[in-house]
Design a protein around this motif. Structure first.
Motif, PDB file in Angstrom:
ATOM      1  N   PRO A 153     -67.107 -28.825  -3.144  1.00 20.90           N
ATOM      2  CA  PRO A 153     -66.482 -27.434  -3.057  1.00 20.90           C
ATOM      3  C   PRO A 153     -65.775 -27.237  -4.263  1.00 20.90           C
ATOM      4  CG  PRO A 153     -66.262 -28.571  -0.896  1.00 20.90           C
ATOM      5  CD  PRO A 153     -66.966 -29.665  -1.837  1.00 20.90           C
ATOM      6  N   VAL A 154     -64.897 -28.068  -5.205  1.00 25.67           N
ATOM      7  CA  VAL A 154     -64.273 -27.892  -6.029  1.00 25.67           C
ATOM      8  C   VAL A 154     -64.978 -27.431  -7.309  1.00 25.67           C
ATOM      9  CG1 VAL A 154     -64.074 -30.286  -7.109  1.00 25.67           C
ATOM     10  CG2 VAL A 154     -62.168 -28.552  -7.515  1.00 25.67           C
ATOM     11  N   VAL A 155     -66.176 -27.885  -7.369  1.00 25.77           N
ATOM     12  CA  VAL A 155     -67.097 -27.444  -8.536  1.00 25.77           C
ATOM     13  C   VAL A 155     -67.651 -26.213  -8.224  1.00 25.77           C
ATOM     14  CG1 VAL A 155     -69.414 -28.161  -9.637  1.00 25.77           C
ATOM     15  CG2 VAL A 155     -67.683 -29.956  -8.878  1.00 25.77           C
ATOM     16  N   VAL A 156     -68.104 -26.017  -6.929  1.00 23.20           N
ATOM     17  CA  VAL A 156     -68.649 -24.490  -6.405  1.00 23.20           C
ATOM     18  C   VAL A 156     -67.473 -23.827  -6.724  1.00 23.20           C
ATOM     19  CG1 VAL A 156     -69.519 -23.341  -4.625  1.00 23.20           C
ATOM     20  CG2 VAL A 156     -70.129 -25.552  -4.921  1.00 23.20           C
ATOM     21  N   ALA A 157     -66.207 -24.002  -6.150  1.00 20.90           N
ATOM     22  CA  ALA A 157     -65.327 -22.979  -6.556  1.00 20.90           C
ATOM     23  C   ALA A 157     -65.091 -22.577  -7.939  1.00 20.90           C
ATOM     24  CB  ALA A 157     -63.902 -23.296  -5.846  1.00 20.90           C
ATOM     25  N   GLY A 158     -64.934 -23.718  -8.920  1.00 18.29           N
ATOM     26  CA  GLY A 158     -65.106 -23.158 -10.469  1.00 18.29           C
ATOM     27  C   GLY A 158     -66.103 -22.389 -10.979  1.00 18.29           C
ATOM     28  N   ILE A 159     -67.499 -22.896 -10.312  1.00 20.17           N
ATOM     29  CA  ILE A 159     -68.925 -21.911 -10.849  1.00 20.17           C
ATOM     30  C   ILE A 159     -68.475 -20.516 -10.122  1.00 20.17           C
ATOM     31  CG2 ILE A 159     -71.076 -21.633 -10.226  1.00 20.17           C
ATOM     32  CD1 ILE A 159     -71.348 -24.640 -10.016  1.00 20.17           C
ATOM     33  N   LEU A 160     -68.117 -20.319  -8.947  1.00 19.81           N
ATOM     34  CA  LEU A 160     -68.063 -18.886  -8.396  1.00 19.81           C
ATOM     35  C   LEU A 160     -66.932 -18.160  -9.306  1.00 19.81           C
ATOM     36  CD1 LEU A 160     -68.285 -19.607  -4.619  1.00 19.81           C
ATOM     37  CD2 LEU A 160     -69.954 -18.960  -6.329  1.00 19.81           C
TER      38      LEU A 160
END
Length: 200
Positions: A153-160
């Motif tokens: 989730p932390v990576v996806v939050a950064g991508i979004l």
């Protein structure tokens, strides 16, 4: 000093009037005195509710994100395919932040960094943690649709977050290139996050 009901009314007024003033004048040109006056309170009373105008602005920003989150949940519910759902979520998010949003106003005026600095590290960290929590909820919704979603989730939050920030760089990307480039970027990101990268 104030009843519970008084506090709720004043807080709501500060949020509503603050949004109007920040959208109209920006963060830099709006001061605490104007915010208090618009809400019908004394300047000193403002500090019983918020430590700074940046803290108020971040709270308004959080409320806008709540609206965005509810709409995103609806988009996820309406699209049976995980990749299509995520692409639709990102497209909507881009339209949202380019519209009548506080984030759009702060980005256009170059004041977003003022908000980051003035809101305090702890409050900003809580804000970023909410982004990660929401990314986790999005990933769970995509997994229920059968997507692999191998990222944390932390990576996806950064991508979004990066996708949203691209909306404010259309001029640098090139106005004619922006739309087709974003179409491909969103497709690649959606396929990568859902674990469908490389599939036709």
């Amino acid at each position: 000093m104030f009843t519970k009901e008084d506090r709720q009314v004043i807080r709501q007024s500060l949020l509503q009037q603050g949004r109007k003033l920040f959208l109209r004048y920006g963060l830099r040109k709006t001061n605490v005195g104007e915010l208090a006056r618009a809400a019908g309170i004394a300047k000193g009373t403002f500090y019983h509710f918020f430590d700074s105008k940046e803290e108020l602005c971040l709270e308004i920003f959080h409320l806008e994100e709540g609206e965005l989150s509810r709409e995103i949940q609806g988009i996820l519910d309406r699209h049976p395919d995980a990749t299509e759902a995520l692409r639709a979520v990102m497209e909507y998010s881009l339209r949202f932040v380019r519209g009548d949003s506080l984030l759009s106003r702060l980005r256009e005026s170059g004041e977003y960094t003022l908000l980051s600095r003035g809101a305090g590290k702890a409050r900003l960290a809580r804000h970023l943690a909410r982004d990660v929590e929401f990314a986790g909820q999005v990933l769970e919704a995509l997994r229920r649709k059968g997507a692999a979603c191998p990222l944390e989730p932390v990576v996806v939050a950064g991508i979004l977050r990066a996708v949203v920030l691209l909306a404010f760089h259309e001029e640098e990307i090139g106005s004619r290139l922006y739309a087709p480039a974003m179409k491909h970027i969103l497709e690649w990101i959606a396929r990568g996050i859902t674990g469908k990268a490389g599939r036709a």
